[in-house]
Design an enzyme around this catalytic site. Sequence first.
Site, PDB file in Angstrom:
ATOM      1  N   ASP A  91     -20.226  34.245  28.748  1.00  0.00           N
ATOM      2  CA  ASP A  91     -19.232  35.044  28.037  1.00  0.00           C
ATOM      3  C   ASP A  91     -19.579  36.524  28.113  1.00  0.00           C
ATOM      4  O   ASP A  91     -18.695  37.371  28.329  1.00  0.00           O
ATOM      5  CB  ASP A  91     -19.091  34.588  26.583  1.00  0.00           C
ATOM      6  N   GLY A 136     -15.784  28.664  23.171  1.00  0.00           N
ATOM      7  CA  GLY A 136     -16.871  29.174  22.341  1.00  0.00           C
ATOM      8  C   GLY A 136     -17.353  28.122  21.370  1.00  0.00           C
ATOM      9  O   GLY A 136     -16.983  26.944  21.454  1.00  0.00           O
TER      10      GLY A 136
END
Length: 250
Positions: free
Chosen positions: A102, A9
């Site tokens: 994601d 991330g």
Amino acid sequence: MSTWLFDLGNTRLKCAPLNDDGTIGGIVALDHLDGGIADAMARALPARIEVAHLASVASTETTVEVLDALVSRCRRISRARTQARMDGVRIAYARPDKLGVDRFLTLLAARARGGAALVCGVGTALTVDLLDADGLHHGGRIAPSPRVMRDALQARARQLVPDGGTYSEFAADTEDGLVSGCEGAAIALVERSLAEATQRLGAPPTLYVHGGGVRELRAHLSSARWVPGFVLEGLARWAMAEATRPAGLA
């Protein structure tokens, strides 16, 4: 054979081994905001990994740094991509590449758990996605997370403090007002999405929440199920589906 999953991330890299039965092992979280991710990986990971599956929404520079670190210890590396259809999920986007990987992976994870789901991720962005019980993605929302809201306000008005305060429905000072407004905006968005999803589906979906910014919101979302490794859970589904996909199929 050792297989590892990597969820990269904007602030952290989450890593976990993939077990033979498709479940994930213990999760290791490595911060990379201040750099040094390759050294952190060297300390936390085995010297050799047979297969690595990577999902990244980070910058190209950070992604390349992680890939370089994996090349030195992995026999094979695969990078997850959003697919229009996979593992019983059909996404709403006409262009699959525009749905963040994601978000796509959490839809796979939600589908594997069964039933309709409203998936809320809180990281740099706050995202909400609706999946019905048949695996059809109805789309979602993207907004700044409470942390980003607070940072943006402080960047435009330097006299505002960037941290601190206690949540209150009607705050009596500025610090409390800032945290209450930023967190309250996120809570309201999730609650509105849940109400609209319930009306659309005829019954309330399961609300799943995940991400580093969820902790402050969970107390105000009583029906939510917290799943800290939801992206990795979906990446495990992606890896298993990829392993059984016939050659040449997209």
